[in-house]
Design a protein around this motif. Sequence first.
Motif, PDB file in Angstrom:
ATOM      1  N   GLY A 180     -39.222  38.895  57.785  1.00 42.59           N
ATOM      2  CA  GLY A 180     -39.362  38.434  56.403  1.00 42.59           C
ATOM      3  C   GLY A 180     -38.198  37.540  56.024  1.00 42.59           C
ATOM      4  N   GLU A 181     -37.016  37.958  56.432  1.00 43.83           N
ATOM      5  CA  GLU A 181     -35.806  37.191  56.158  1.00 43.83           C
ATOM      6  C   GLU A 181     -35.891  35.833  56.866  1.00 43.83           C
ATOM      7  N   ALA A 182     -36.317  35.852  58.114  1.00 42.46           N
ATOM      8  CA  ALA A 182     -36.406  34.599  58.888  1.00 42.46           C
ATOM      9  C   ALA A 182     -37.453  33.664  58.269  1.00 42.46           C
ATOM     10  N   PHE A 183     -38.577  34.235  57.824  1.00 41.33           N
ATOM     11  CA  PHE A 183     -39.619  33.391  57.222  1.00 41.33           C
ATOM     12  C   PHE A 183     -39.096  32.749  55.934  1.00 41.33           C
ATOM     13  N   GLY A 184     -38.404  33.537  55.115  1.00 39.22           N
ATOM     14  CA  GLY A 184     -37.853  33.017  53.855  1.00 39.22           C
ATOM     15  C   GLY A 184     -36.840  31.913  54.111  1.00 39.22           C
ATOM     16  N   GLU A 185     -35.982  32.119  55.097  1.00 41.99           N
ATOM     17  CA  GLU A 185     -34.987  31.102  55.448  1.00 41.99           C
ATOM     18  C   GLU A 185     -35.681  29.818  55.907  1.00 41.99           C
ATOM     19  N   GLY A 186     -36.650  29.985  56.785  1.00 41.60           N
ATOM     20  CA  GLY A 186     -37.369  28.822  57.316  1.00 41.60           C
ATOM     21  C   GLY A 186     -38.109  28.075  56.222  1.00 41.60           C
ATOM     22  N   ALA A 187     -38.690  28.828  55.300  1.00 40.59           N
ATOM     23  CA  ALA A 187     -39.447  28.209  54.204  1.00 40.59           C
ATOM     24  C   ALA A 187     -38.522  27.360  53.338  1.00 40.59           C
ATOM     25  N   LEU A 188     -37.371  27.898  53.003  1.00 39.69           N
ATOM     26  CA  LEU A 188     -36.438  27.154  52.150  1.00 39.69           C
ATOM     27  C   LEU A 188     -35.915  25.922  52.888  1.00 39.69           C
ATOM     28  N   ALA A 189     -35.587  26.092  54.160  1.00 38.50           N
ATOM     29  CA  ALA A 189     -35.076  24.950  54.945  1.00 38.50           C
ATOM     30  C   ALA A 189     -36.129  23.849  55.017  1.00 38.50           C
ATOM     31  N   ASP A 190     -37.376  24.228  55.177  1.00 32.75           N
ATOM     32  CA  ASP A 190     -38.466  23.256  55.252  1.00 32.75           C
ATOM     33  C   ASP A 190     -38.565  22.468  53.944  1.00 32.75           C
ATOM     34  N   ALA A 191     -38.521  23.188  52.813  1.00 30.86           N
ATOM     35  CA  ALA A 191     -38.647  22.519  51.518  1.00 30.86           C
ATOM     36  C   ALA A 191     -37.441  21.628  51.241  1.00 30.86           C
ATOM     37  N   MET A 192     -36.258  22.071  51.660  1.00 33.17           N
ATOM     38  CA  MET A 192     -35.063  21.253  51.440  1.00 33.17           C
ATOM     39  C   MET A 192     -35.165  19.951  52.231  1.00 33.17           C
ATOM     40  N   ALA A 193     -35.654  20.043  53.460  1.00 33.08           N
ATOM     41  CA  ALA A 193     -35.782  18.832  54.287  1.00 33.08           C
ATOM     42  C   ALA A 193     -36.811  17.882  53.668  1.00 33.08           C
ATOM     43  N   ARG A 194     -37.930  18.430  53.196  1.00 34.27           N
ATOM     44  CA  ARG A 194     -38.958  17.564  52.578  1.00 34.27           C
ATOM     45  C   ARG A 194     -38.445  16.929  51.297  1.00 34.27           C
ATOM     46  N   ALA A 195     -37.746  17.740  50.488  1.00 30.94           N
ATOM     47  CA  ALA A 195     -37.241  17.220  49.208  1.00 30.94           C
ATOM     48  C   ALA A 195     -36.232  16.108  49.462  1.00 30.94           C
ATOM     49  N   SER A 196     -35.410  16.296  50.476  1.00 31.96           N
ATOM     50  CA  SER A 196     -34.386  15.308  50.797  1.00 31.96           C
ATOM     51  C   SER A 196     -35.050  13.975  51.143  1.00 31.96           C
ATOM     52  N   GLU A 197     -36.088  14.060  51.940  1.00 31.49           N
ATOM     53  CA  GLU A 197     -36.791  12.843  52.320  1.00 31.49           C
ATOM     54  C   GLU A 197     -37.495  12.203  51.117  1.00 31.49           C
ATOM     55  N   TRP A 198     -38.136  13.048  50.317  1.00 37.03           N
ATOM     56  CA  TRP A 198     -38.945  12.570  49.173  1.00 37.03           C
ATOM     57  C   TRP A 198     -38.069  11.884  48.114  1.00 37.03           C
ATOM     58  N   PHE A 199     -36.934  12.532  47.812  1.00 40.46           N
ATOM     59  CA  PHE A 199     -36.096  12.006  46.722  1.00 40.46           C
ATOM     60  C   PHE A 199     -34.941  11.134  47.237  1.00 40.46           C
ATOM     61  N   GLY A 200     -34.801  11.026  48.565  1.00 32.80           N
ATOM     62  CA  GLY A 200     -33.747  10.175  49.120  1.00 32.80           C
ATOM     63  C   GLY A 200     -32.349  10.674  48.804  1.00 32.80           C
ATOM     64  N   GLN A 201     -32.196  11.984  48.738  1.00 30.43           N
ATOM     65  CA  GLN A 201     -30.877  12.580  48.453  1.00 30.43           C
ATOM     66  C   GLN A 201     -30.621  13.694  49.461  1.00 30.43           C
ATOM     67  N   PRO A 202     -29.361  13.910  49.813  1.00 33.38           N
ATOM     68  CA  PRO A 202     -29.114  15.063  50.694  1.00 33.38           C
ATOM     69  C   PRO A 202     -29.406  16.369  49.960  1.00 33.38           C
ATOM     70  N   ALA A 203     -29.825  17.370  50.718  1.00 31.86           N
ATOM     71  CA  ALA A 203     -30.064  18.696  50.117  1.00 31.86           C
ATOM     72  C   ALA A 203     -29.043  19.667  50.684  1.00 31.86           C
ATOM     73  N   GLU A 204     -28.428  20.436  49.807  1.00 35.04           N
ATOM     74  CA  GLU A 204     -27.416  21.370  50.286  1.00 35.04           C
ATOM     75  C   GLU A 204     -27.838  22.811  49.965  1.00 35.04           C
ATOM     76  N   ARG A 205     -27.256  23.717  50.691  1.00 32.28           N
ATOM     77  CA  ARG A 205     -27.575  25.138  50.512  1.00 32.28           C
ATOM     78  C   ARG A 205     -26.482  25.782  49.667  1.00 32.28           C
ATOM     79  N   LEU A 206     -26.873  26.410  48.554  1.00 34.73           N
ATOM     80  CA  LEU A 206     -25.887  27.134  47.748  1.00 34.73           C
ATOM     81  C   LEU A 206     -25.649  28.508  48.371  1.00 34.73           C
ATOM     82  N   PRO A 207     -24.417  29.027  48.248  1.00 29.25           N
ATOM     83  CA  PRO A 207     -24.138  30.325  48.886  1.00 29.25           C
ATOM     84  C   PRO A 207     -24.923  31.465  48.240  1.00 29.25           C
ATOM     85  N   ALA A 208     -25.295  31.295  46.967  1.00 32.43           N
ATOM     86  CA  ALA A 208     -26.046  32.370  46.294  1.00 32.43           C
ATOM     87  C   ALA A 208     -26.810  31.770  45.126  1.00 32.43           C
ATOM     88  N   LEU A 209     -27.817  32.512  44.668  1.00 32.34           N
ATOM     89  CA  LEU A 209     -28.562  32.070  43.484  1.00 32.34           C
ATOM     90  C   LEU A 209     -27.866  32.659  42.265  1.00 32.34           C
TER      91      LEU A 209
END
Length: 397
Positions: A276-305
């Motif tokens: 479950g943890e791995a799926f959640g991590e992968g899902a977020l990484a996937d969306a960050m990569a897509r968003a970065s491409e879509w909006f032309g900005q780097p995407a960074e990971r925050l240490p916590a929400l």
Amino acid sequence: MPRAGKSYAATRNEDRGIGHHDNVSQLSPWLRRRLVTEEELLRSVLAQHTPQAAEKFVQEVFWRGYFKGYLEARPSLWREYRRTVLSLQQQLTHDQSLATDYAAATAGRTGIDCFDAWVAEVQVTGYLHNHARMWFASIWIFTLRLPWPLGAEFLYRHFLDADPASNTLSWRWVAGLHTVGKHYLARAANIEACTGGRFAPQGLQEHAAPLQERLAHPQRALPRLGNQPPAGPVVLLLTEEDLHPESLGLDRHQVRGIAGARVSRDAVGLPVSAQGEAFGEGALADAMARASEWFGQPAERLPALDGDAMAAWAERLGASVVVTACAPVGPVEEALSDAGNWLAMRKLRLMPLRRTYDARVWPHATKGFSAVRDQIPALIDALDLENRRPEQGRLDL
Ligand SMILES: Cc1cc2nc3c(=O)[nH]c(=O)nc-3n(C[C@H](O)[C@H](O)[C@H](O)COP(=O)(O)OP(=O)(O)OC[C@H]3O[C@@H](n4cnc5c(N)ncnc54)[C@H](O)[C@@H]3O)c2cc1C
């Protein structure tokens, strides 16, 4: 998609066992995080099938929105459930009889063949067929006589699609608390028939009374949220509740930065399985990569929400507005609510956007599902879900 029509309607109740669930979509882990949105899925289905042929599949998809909207209107159901889980977990440390029964159930050592097999299946795959989930919950509550919140927590911890609304409210539905007095009793003959004879469970309690509760959960007005982003520069926050930033309506030029953050389920007392943890991590990484491409900005990971991390990030990028997709009631919403207060003290604004789909579906989710079901044709029209390409013929499978 070709099997989402009459074939789905005819076979969807069959639990064919691990590795053979191709009569259902198994899309829930992706839908739950909106890696695929309901609108996207419904458009695809309705491009291939007539609304009549796809009626059952379409209804199932709207069940998700129904449960989301229902919990949004009654958040105390989630808060009370979480409180009860924590107190039952305490009880497990000193109530020997409860601890023994709970350990046998969660280790798949009850002697009830199907139940023990589903415990193994969910631990290996993170998935159970809908019918298996209903039988599992029913056996947990009425045959094993274990407290339902502990069973809900056990599945939540293992499901790849773990969802506060669908899981909590489905357990309550099985127990007879959602539709008061109407519970779901697992029957051996039904299990045997719908599992192709793989199981012949013995000793099921087929005549138990529904559970009752004293607490009332009053309905609140849905929090008012817009679906339009503000004009001017913003930063975009991605959370696991909604990983489809391309369809949020943001202008490519206004997004000055992108970040992704997760609530650790451990942090809210919901330790999660490794997959479950791995799926959640992968899902977020996937969306960050897509968003970065879509909006032309780097995407960074925050240490916590949390507010601190979000404020530091927004201030560093010189933004005063943090836009995010609305998180329905659950751990992410709780974290965002705290963070929003913190940001406000720093003169920053957290702006959650509610999708049009949710804004249209949720107001109908105040009582039973039938109120949503009756609105499906109007919702399909209003959301323009049938705008198929003319050259695409539709199947009547
Ligand atoms: C006790 C219990 C616990 C559950 N816990 C969860 C959970 O934590 N997370 C979760 O996503 N679903 C949960 N469900 C709902 C449902 O079982 C799953 O969504 C479904 O089985 C997922 O499999 P699928 O994608 O192959 O569904 P399909 O049959 O292919 O259906 C298509 C989609 O419709 C939606 N859907 C179908 N059935 C339901 C339903 N009964 N309620 C809500 N949405 C539905 C899902 O998004 C699903 O992906 C639970 C049901 C029960 C009875």
